[in-house]
Design an enzyme around this catalytic site. Structure first.
Site: not given
Length: 477
Positions: A9, A103-104
């Site tokens: 993350d 973003d993860e």
């Protein structure tokens, strides 16, 4: 053989990308999002979080809590580019890979099957180092026997850390955590569990399965009960792009109470919204599905003029649909809420709608009737688009910069990129022709001329074409 699933993350991603490409902002409170009447926060730097600010908060509330914060509009194209570079690195070592959002992502490297805790920790640190050095943003990594443990561990490792949870420690870690930490429990589910005295994952695990499903629904309750026991066999696999996102629940016993059904529908709307936000998209259509005890299904939908990711707006639509889809006294066995007509996040209601800026739902502005006696207007060139705070700009002498402030006939620009370090700031008259809009990707500094790398107290590289003291400006930190 032990299974190791990792969750990567990128920390405070939107804000981190802004701080990476605009070095002056590093270490400062920063809010990314819309600044209009209905603007919401899309990204928050860690210094701003210390003031109680979080994503999805109304921007006015965030600015009230953190009055020193810099507020910038989002640059989604830049974020997607940085995200793509980071996940290209991750894919090289991932084995199995599943991107969850911009973003993860989850990964299950084949080389880590049966590996020791130390080996997994070294793998995680090497990957974090590569992302930081090659892309420019920090990432946190969690590792465990399944997706749930990996995600919880990455959250506990933030910011800029890693946490490896071996199988023998999973039960102890989960037992003391708040139930809200479980993937799939939102505010409404948490409230239901609190009402019966369940506050931790350990307390949820201690309940009988039948009690959990009676409270949270058959499918949802069963899944959460397994996760509370650390049982997570979900595979790490690529996701196809969904055409809609949603959530539904089937009751153990049919429901007839309108208040209870409204509460269940609100919870499904909340769960669907979490999935919508995770997909970095917005929705135009809200659909409510109600299945009666005789298996007849009623679907009702409401469509907005434009796509939105605003939680309250979507939830309000679900509430309105409840009144037309739920029939008084008719037993209901299933309810579900879905969002469709998906669009990229740029089209979400982070910004004012035409209705808010013009007063008309179609965005049109009524012009005054022409005056036959008035002289014909003199033809002129179309006006230049006005620069606003946060815009990327370019100057032929000073290179790439961004608008730090504007108003009262002036535009203040900070000339810097990811590769220059903190830059100097200069003020220009509004409409300076040499100051033009620029591509946000240029802020990565990959084509930045050396002339931007001047010392803190040095004179700027030449006078501007206008050559006035206003053009020269003064450094502002």
């Amino acid at each position: 053989m032990n299974r190791w699933v990792l969750h990567l993350d990128m920390d405070a991603f939107y804000a981190s990308v802004e701080q990476f490409t605009r070095p002056t902002l590093r270490g400062r409170p920063l809010l990314v999002g819309g600044t209009g009447p209905r603007g919401t926060v899309a990204g928050v730097s860690y210094p701003a979080r210390e003031h109680g600010v979080h994503s999805a908060m109304p921007m006015w509330e965030a600015r009230r809590r953190c009055r020193t914060a810099v507020v910038l509009p989002p640059r989604f194209r830049l974020y997607r580019t940085v995200s793509g570079r980071a996940f290209t690195i991750v894919r090289e070592v991932a084995g199995r890979f599943e991107q969850v959002s911009i973003d993860e992502a989850f990964l299950e490297p084949c080389e880590l099957a049966g590996a020791s805790r130390r080996t997994v920790a070294e793998f995680a640190e090497n990957l974090r180092t590569r992302v930081r050095e090659e892309v420019g943003v920090n990432a946190s990594i969690g590792a465990g026997s399944g997706k749930q443990l990996a995600k919880i561990a990455s959250g506990m490792a933030k910011p800029d850390g890693s946490m490896i949870v071996p199988a023998e420690e999973e039960g102890g870690l989960l037992a003391g955590l708040p139930v809200r930490k479980l993937w799939g429990i939102g505010p409404i589910g948490e409230s239901k569990l609190h009402r019966i005295g369940v506050h931790t994952i350990g307390e949820l695990a201690a309940l009988k399965l039948g009690d959990v499903t009676a409270l949270l629904g058959q499918a949802h309750g069963t899944e959460l009960h397994r996760l509370a026991h650390g049982i997570d066999e979900r595979p790490v696999t690529e996701r196809a792009e969904a055409k809609q996102v949603g959530a539904e629940t089937t009751f153990d016993t049919d429901r007839t109470d309108h208040g209870e059904l409204a509460e269940e529908i609100a919870e499904m709307a909340e769960a669907a919204h979490r999935r919508l936000i995770a997909s970095e998209r917005a929705a135009r259509t809200v659909t409510l599905k109600v299945r009666d005890a005789d298996f007849s299904t009623i679907s009702r939908s409401e469509t907005f003029a434009s796509a939105t990711a605003d939680r309250e707006e979507l939830a309000a639509a679900a509430r309105r649909l409840t009144s037309v889809a739920v029939r008084p006294g008719v037993p209901v066995r299933l309810v579900g809420v879905s969002y469709s007509g998906l669009a990229t996040a740029e089209q979400a209601a982070l910004f004012p709608t035409p209705e808010e800026t013009t007063g008309r739902s179609d965005g049109a502005v009524t012009a005054p009737a022409p005056n036959p006696a008035a002289p014909s207007p003199t033809p002129r060139e179309p006006p230049r688009e006005a620069l606003t705070q946060g815009d990327d700009v370019h100057h032929p002498a000073w290179g790439h910069g961004w608008v730090q402030g504007c108003g009262h006939g002036r535009v203040t620009v900070r000339f810097e990129t990811a590769r220059t370090g903190p830059g100097r700031v200069w003020t220009f008259p509004s409409g300076t022709p040499e100051l033009t809009s620029a591509d946000p990707l240029d802020s990565l500094g990959e084509h930045t001329p050396r002339l931007l790398e001047f010392e803190e107290n040095a004179e700027p590289p030449g006078r501007s074409p206008r050559g006035t003291p206003l053009d020269q400006g003064t450094p502002t930190e």
